[in-house]
Design a protein around this motif. Structure first.
Motif, mmCIF file in Angstrom:
data_model
loop_
_atom_site.group_PDB
_atom_site.id
_atom_site.type_symbol
_atom_site.label_atom_id
_atom_site.label_comp_id
_atom_site.label_asym_id
_atom_site.label_seq_id
_atom_site.Cartn_x
_atom_site.Cartn_y
_atom_site.Cartn_z
ATOM 1 N N ASN A 20 1.063 -1.300 -0.085
ATOM 2 C CA ASN A 20 0.051 0.041 0.204
ATOM 3 C C ASN A 20 0.714 1.580 -0.319
ATOM 4 N N GLY A 21 0.810 1.928 -0.567
ATOM 5 C CA GLY A 21 0.915 3.642 -0.963
ATOM 6 C C GLY A 21 0.426 4.832 -0.913
ATOM 7 N N THR A 54 -2.355 5.178 1.132
ATOM 8 C CA THR A 54 -3.576 5.362 0.793
ATOM 9 C C THR A 54 -4.293 4.356 -0.342
ATOM 10 N N THR A 55 -2.640 4.691 -1.058
ATOM 11 C CA THR A 55 -3.184 3.586 -2.627
ATOM 12 C C THR A 55 -2.633 2.472 -2.280
ATOM 13 N N THR A 56 -3.006 1.031 -3.303
ATOM 14 C CA THR A 56 -2.731 0.332 -3.436
ATOM 15 C C THR A 56 -2.494 0.148 -4.705
ATOM 16 N N ILE A 57 -0.836 -0.499 -5.384
ATOM 17 C CA ILE A 57 -0.405 -0.678 -6.761
ATOM 18 C C ILE A 57 -0.850 -2.277 -7.373
ATOM 19 N N TYR A 133 13.074 0.427 -0.892
ATOM 20 C CA TYR A 133 12.376 0.976 0.119
ATOM 21 C C TYR A 133 14.024 2.079 0.612
ATOM 22 N N THR A 134 13.675 3.851 -0.021
ATOM 23 C CA THR A 134 14.536 4.177 0.016
ATOM 24 C C THR A 134 14.687 6.069 0.918
ATOM 25 N N ASN A 183 7.920 3.923 -0.163
ATOM 26 C CA ASN A 183 8.395 2.957 -0.866
ATOM 27 C C ASN A 183 9.247 2.364 -2.092
ATOM 28 N N THR A 184 8.724 0.381 -2.401
ATOM 29 C CA THR A 184 8.833 0.299 -3.922
ATOM 30 C C THR A 184 8.333 0.949 -4.609
ATOM 31 N N SER A 185 7.671 1.857 -4.303
ATOM 32 C CA SER A 185 5.756 1.921 -5.627
ATOM 33 C C SER A 185 6.802 3.594 -5.594
ATOM 34 N N GLY A 186 7.369 3.786 -4.543
ATOM 35 C CA GLY A 186 8.104 5.550 -5.089
ATOM 36 C C GLY A 186 6.921 6.369 -3.986
#
Length: 392
Positions: A20-21, A54-57, A133-134, A183-186
């Motif tokens: 989630n992000g 709040t967004t799931t990709i 994760y960065t 996170n992984t999705s930026g």
């Protein structure tokens, strides 16, 4: 002789799912106008969103399929036979600040020297962190930080230390850099009630440095450096932008240690005039008196969380400009407040793209006004810009 051929086919499908992000959203909540002689004063204030994801990709093609080793490629080599962690698609990213391991806030650091800032944070979500994760720079001064710093593999309930090598600016004063974890999705991860980790240092000793500026940059810097912060209100007073008190109805209930950032002022000026150049318009001239009026209101709205042009002392854009001794034929004002703060270019972009009140953008490319002044104040995780337009 009878030969038997045993064929065993094993198909293992591992699907890579993202956590989630969601980056903090910025939703305008109110636009308030103040009429001037020629133009309308404007304000755009963005209420703070909860800085959480709040967004799931989900992956949409086969290229998203990978083994767990691919998910955390580049991490520490695991024990043979121990798979690297993967995350379910519905896991949540959340962290809490534990401690400053090195360089606590307002540590004295000599200008021009390199130091290592280390934060300890706890994983209180359900996702497993890893090198995808960065930690990245987000706002205020970069302090020489690298583009990104990967996190260690950290399971829910565990803590990890994040270290980054920084360089102290070669100028005296307090310097601050804000960083976030993606996170992984930026997408930016929530850390407690905020989304930032920061480094704040005090530079009292500097080494010699050569600074070259163009005539335009020098003139702009002079106008900005001559900007006086002044008195914010009857209960908020400061000459340096720190250690003032603030309260409602004249009461003193909290400390308003607002800070100003002249880099952001320069960013706004450059962004506005670049936009005017695109429209084949001459640049606005930076006026120190208008900048003084703008900074006064920026401090006021930052400390009092005011979302109107009328100051806590009853002042208006016109009276604030007049108080500086500037005699104006027309005055207008754009205001923007955000959490976390935008950089100067981001604030200008917000005004340009605001469809709720197109007059925000019209002020930027007005042919009525000829001069501007910019103010910026940061307090309680909010950043407030004030842009004053005038014609003498």
């Amino acid at each position: 002789m009878i030969k038997r051929l045993f064929i065993v086919t094993t198909l293992i499908a591992l699907t890579l799912s993202a956590c989630n992000g969601g980056a903090p959203a910025e939703t305008p909540t109110e636009t308030i106008s103040t009429q001037t002689e020629v133009a309308t004063a404007l304000v755009s204030i963005t209420e703070p969103p909860v800085a959480m994801e709040t967004t799931t990709i989900q992956p949409t093609d086969s290229s998203a399929t990978a083994t767990s080793a691919t998910l955390f490629a580049g991490s520490l080599t695991p024990t043979v036979g121990t798979p690297l962690p993967t995350n379910p698609p519905d896991c949540t990213n959340s962290a809490s600040f534990v401690a400053d391991i090195t360089i606590p806030d307002n540590t004295n650091v000599a200008g021009g020297t390199t130091f290592t800032k280390t934060w300890r944070i706890a994983n209180n979500g359900t996702c497993v962190w890893g090198p995808t994760y960065t930690l990245v720079h987000y706002s205020d001064e970069r302090l020489g930080a690298p583009l990104s710093v990967p996190l260690n593999v950290t399971y829910p309930g565990e803590s990890t230390d994040i270290s980054v090598d920084l360089t102290a600016p070669n100028s005296t004063g307090t310097h601050r850099g804000n960083f976030v974890i993606k996170n992984t999705s930026g997408l930016i991860m929530k850390i407690g009630d905020d989304s930032r980790l920061w480094a704040i240092i005090d530079v009292t000793v500097t080494t010699a440095a050569t600074v070259a500026t163009t005539a335009t940059t020098a003139a702009t810097a002079t106008a900005i450096s001559n900007t006086a912060v002044g008195t914010v209100s009857a209960t908020v007073t400061a000459s340096t932008g720190t250690a003032a008190t603030v309260g409602s109805s004249g009461s003193t209930t909290a400390t308003c240690a607002f800070t100003i950032d002249r880099t952001k002022l320069t960013e706004v000026i450059q962004a506005v005039n670049a936009y005017r150049a695109q429209k084949n318009l001459p640049p606005y001239t930076v006026n120190a008196q208008l900048a003084q009026a703008a900074q006064r209101h920026a401090n006021d709205i930052a400390c009092h969380k005011l979302y109107v042009h009328t100051g806590s002392d009853g002042s208006t854009p016109q009276t604030r400009v007049a108080a500086t001794g500037y005699v104006a034929k027309s005055v207008s004002e754009n205001v923007n407040g955000n959490y976390p703060p935008l950089d100067g270019q981001g604030a200008v972009n917000w005004w340009i793209n605001d469809k709720g009140d197109v007059r925000h953008g019209q002020n930027l490319i007005s042919t009525t006004f000829t001069e501007i002044g910019v103010g910026y104040s940061f307090f309680d995780n909010y950043g407030f810009y004030v842009l004053v337009f005038a014609k003498p």
